[in-house]
Scaffold this active site. Structure first.
Site, short mmCIF file in Angstrom:
data_model
loop_
_atom_site.label_atom_id
_atom_site.label_comp_id
_atom_site.label_asym_id
_atom_site.label_seq_id
_atom_site.Cartn_x
_atom_site.Cartn_y
_atom_site.Cartn_z
N ASP A 88 0.65 -1.46 0.10
CA ASP A 88 -0.01 0.07 0.07
C ASP A 88 1.06 1.05 -0.04
OD1 ASP A 88 0.91 -0.08 2.55
OD2 ASP A 88 -1.00 0.00 3.60
N GLU A 89 1.93 0.96 0.26
CA GLU A 89 3.15 2.36 0.35
C GLU A 89 3.16 2.85 -1.10
OE1 GLU A 89 6.58 2.49 2.78
OE2 GLU A 89 5.83 1.09 4.00
N LYS A 146 9.02 0.01 -5.00
CA LYS A 146 8.01 -0.96 -5.32
C LYS A 146 7.03 -0.67 -6.43
CE LYS A 146 7.20 -4.19 -3.06
NZ LYS A 146 7.46 -5.56 -3.28
P1 NAD Z 1 11.43 -9.74 4.39
O1 NAD Z 1 12.32 -8.53 4.39
O2 NAD Z 1 10.78 -10.35 5.78
O3 NAD Z 1 11.92 -10.90 3.44
C1 NAD Z 1 12.48 -10.49 2.07
C2 NAD Z 1 13.22 -11.90 1.65
O4 NAD Z 1 13.43 -11.80 0.15
C3 NAD Z 1 14.23 -12.42 2.35
O5 NAD Z 1 14.16 -13.63 2.65
C4 NAD Z 1 15.52 -12.16 1.55
O6 NAD Z 1 16.57 -13.07 1.73
C5 NAD Z 1 14.91 -12.14 0.20
N1 NAD Z 1 15.62 -11.51 -0.78
C6 NAD Z 1 16.05 -10.08 -0.75
N2 NAD Z 1 16.54 -9.61 -1.71
C7 NAD Z 1 16.50 -10.76 -2.59
C8 NAD Z 1 16.99 -10.91 -3.92
N3 NAD Z 1 17.99 -10.11 -4.71
N4 NAD Z 1 17.00 -12.39 -4.45
C9 NAD Z 1 16.29 -13.02 -3.92
N5 NAD Z 1 15.86 -13.19 -2.45
C10 NAD Z 1 16.07 -11.91 -1.87
O7 NAD Z 1 10.10 -9.12 3.60
P2 NAD Z 1 8.50 -9.32 3.97
O8 NAD Z 1 8.24 -8.36 5.10
O9 NAD Z 1 8.28 -10.69 3.89
O10 NAD Z 1 7.92 -8.81 2.82
C11 NAD Z 1 7.78 -9.64 1.50
C12 NAD Z 1 7.02 -8.87 0.38
O11 NAD Z 1 5.78 -8.43 0.93
C13 NAD Z 1 7.89 -7.81 -0.30
O12 NAD Z 1 8.22 -7.65 -1.48
C14 NAD Z 1 7.29 -6.35 0.49
O13 NAD Z 1 7.59 -5.35 -0.58
C15 NAD Z 1 5.92 -6.93 0.45
N6 NAD Z 1 5.11 -6.33 1.37
C16 NAD Z 1 5.31 -6.56 3.00
C17 NAD Z 1 4.68 -5.94 3.68
C18 NAD Z 1 4.78 -6.02 5.13
O14 NAD Z 1 4.21 -5.52 6.18
N7 NAD Z 1 5.99 -6.72 5.80
C19 NAD Z 1 3.42 -5.55 3.52
C20 NAD Z 1 2.92 -5.26 2.22
C21 NAD Z 1 3.83 -5.68 1.33
O1 DAU Z 2 2.46 -0.78 4.50
C1 DAU Z 2 3.18 -1.93 4.16
C2 DAU Z 2 4.29 -1.66 4.62
O2 DAU Z 2 4.60 -2.05 5.86
C3 DAU Z 2 5.48 -2.81 3.77
O3 DAU Z 2 5.33 -2.37 2.50
C4 DAU Z 2 7.00 -2.72 4.32
O4 DAU Z 2 7.77 -3.47 3.87
C5 DAU Z 2 6.93 -2.77 5.65
O5 DAU Z 2 8.13 -2.72 6.36
C6 DAU Z 2 6.18 -1.96 6.56
O6 DAU Z 2 6.34 -0.46 6.29
P1 DAU Z 2 6.27 0.37 7.90
O7 DAU Z 2 7.37 1.46 7.54
O8 DAU Z 2 5.02 0.71 7.82
O9 DAU Z 2 7.08 -0.66 8.93
P2 DAU Z 2 7.62 -0.47 10.12
O10 DAU Z 2 7.66 -1.66 10.93
O11 DAU Z 2 9.05 -0.23 9.73
O12 DAU Z 2 7.20 0.67 10.91
C7 DAU Z 2 5.69 0.60 11.30
C8 DAU Z 2 5.49 2.21 11.97
O13 DAU Z 2 6.39 2.25 13.12
C9 DAU Z 2 6.02 3.43 11.01
O14 DAU Z 2 5.26 4.46 11.32
C10 DAU Z 2 7.49 3.71 11.76
C11 DAU Z 2 7.35 3.45 13.30
N1 DAU Z 2 8.42 2.82 13.81
C12 DAU Z 2 9.22 1.73 13.29
C13 DAU Z 2 10.57 1.50 13.83
C14 DAU Z 2 11.08 0.26 13.27
C15 DAU Z 2 8.79 3.47 15.04
O15 DAU Z 2 8.26 4.19 15.54
N2 DAU Z 2 10.05 2.83 15.74
C16 DAU Z 2 10.92 1.72 15.09
O16 DAU Z 2 11.72 1.29 15.89
#
Ligand code: NAD
Ligand code: DAU
Length: 340
Positions: A126-127, A157
């Site tokens: 959603d970012e 992204k």
């Molecule tokens: P994560 O950082 O936990 O995992 C990423 C994985 O990708 C790791 O296992 C890493 O080793 C692998 N990776 C990184 N670079 C690579 C490369 N060049 N080749 C092969 N593997 C590689 O990420 P996540 O939080 O599980 O997110 C997964 C996907 O979902 C991402 O595309 C992210 O943008 C998307 N997403 C995440 C969130 C969230 O809240 N975490 C929300 C919406 C979308």
């Molecule tokens: O919305 C989806 C996204 O959510 C994904 O695309 C990203 O991969 C995922 O990392 C996440 O992004 P955010 O930046 O929202 O997540 P994060 O956990 O880093 O931070 C959540 C909120 O908390 C954000 O407003 C920043 C704040 N924060 C984060 C950290 C790590 C703090 O206040 N303190 C912290 O130490």
């Protein structure tokens, strides 16, 4: 069918692999993961015992390796989770975000075209829509909201999403894109807000809250995200974007206080620190399209999900302590050292 899951040693990818192995007994799954700092092979320990699962260590930007893998395995479906995913790291070092998130997507789509993959699914975020103001709770991100990014992470992204849509229109690649809100749950790397706060609070360390802690995120339990992607790759319409979210908006301060209460730790651990540069104010997803077209509904409320998540971190201390100590980076050698 045979599914390639990239980035499956990370948070959401690993949960998705377990979801598919448990719910689709005839599916085969191959995980391609570079095991960057964010990937942990111990996360896939149970999957490695399943015959229908294979792990391949490799980078999605490595054209030769990707081509060979696609030629050998003849995938039906590709689900691309692999990405650099942490906003703070993208502010410090954008380079690798552009390489993995954009060029990696191109390499995977070129191979998908060449080897006639039936569905290429891009896991987006959603970012890509930027942020919403705090004083307009009536506004939500829909699939029609213009792309408007804030960080090098979200820009990379968004660039990938545009490329995916271009490959569909220009080459007819059968693609789908999903854009989900913030996930939480098991195997979440302890650099992100929720696992960071849980792991620090358990060690009675200070809890860094950026700015005033009023920023809002729309939290979704990871299993609900996995179910949505599973539905999209099987029933979603080619060429479409689907937003995924469950109307669980919380301020960061609310999230931190909820965790402290559950763990019976004092709020005095909270420390307000310098704000993130370009910090997005509010994310909020309108999931009406996926609900209407694919009958997807989330099953887990934030109140239930956060309890399950905290319990998981308490029961799996070895998993995150192994990460914090850096030991996890030796897991691949330990498991595969003799074989290759
Ligand atoms: P994560 O950082 O936990 O995992 C990423 C994985 O990708 C790791 O296992 C890493 O080793 C692998 N990776 C990184 N670079 C690579 C490369 N060049 N080749 C092969 N593997 C590689 O990420 P996540 O939080 O599980 O997110 C997964 C996907 O979902 C991402 O595309 C992210 O943008 C998307 N997403 C995440 C969130 C969230 O809240 N975490 C929300 C919406 C979308
Ligand atoms: O919305 C989806 C996204 O959510 C994904 O695309 C990203 O991969 C995922 O990392 C996440 O992004 P955010 O930046 O929202 O997540 P994060 O956990 O880093 O931070 C959540 C909120 O908390 C954000 O407003 C920043 C704040 N924060 C984060 C950290 C790590 C703090 O206040 N303190 C912290 O130490």
């Amino acid at each position: 069918m045979k599914i390639l899951v990239t980035g499956g040693a990370g948070f959401i990818g690993s949960n998705f692999i377990y979801h598919v192995l448990e719910n689709h007994q005839n599916d085969e799954v191959v995980c391609l993961d570079a095991l960057t700092y964010a990937g942990s092979l111990s996360t896939l320990q149970k999957a490695l015992e399943v015959e229908r699962f294979r792990f391949v260590k490799g980078d999605i930007t490595d054209m030769e390796l990707v081509d060979k893998l696609f030629r050998e395995e003849k995938f039906d479906v590709v689900v691309n989770f692999a990405a650099e995913s942490h906003v703070d790291r993208s502010i410090l070092n954008p380079d690798v975000f552009l390489k993995t998130n954009i060029l990696g997507t191109q390499v995977l789509m070129d191979a998908s075209r060449k080897y006639d993959v039936k569905r290429y699914h891009q896991v987006s975020t959603d970012e890509v829509y930027g942020d919403l103001p705090l004083d307009r709770p009536d506004l939500f991100f829909t699939e029609e909201t213009p792309i408007h990014t804030s960080s090098p992470y979200s820009a990379s992204k968004a660039a990938a999403d545009l490329l995916v849509q271009a490959y569909h229109r220009t080459y007819g690649l059968p693609v789908t894109i999903s854009r989900c809100s913030n996930n939480y749950g098991p195997y979440h790397f302890p650099e992100k807000l929720i696992p960071l706060i849980i792991s620090k609070a358990l060690r009675d360390e200070k809890l860094p809250v950026y700015g005033t802690g009023e920023n809002v995120r729309d939290w979704l339990y990871v299993e609900d995200h996995c179910e949505a992607i599973d539905l999209i790759i099987r029933k979603g319409k080619v060429g479409e974007v689907y937003n995924i979210g469950g109307h669980n908006e919380k301020t960061n301060l609310e999230v931190v206080k909820t965790i402290l209460k559950e763990l019976d730790k004092p709020e005095s651990l909270i420390e307000f620190v310098k704000d993130r540069a370009g910090h997005d104010m509010r994310y909020a997803i309108d999931p009406a399209k996926i609900s209407r077209e694919l009958s997807w509904e989330p099953h887990t409320t934030f109140e239930e999900g956060i309890k399950i998540t905290i319990k998981w971190y308490l029961d799996h201390k070895y998993w995150w302590e192994n990460i914090l100590s850096g030991e996890y980076q030796k897991d691949y050698e330990r498991l595969y050292g003799d074989k290759y």
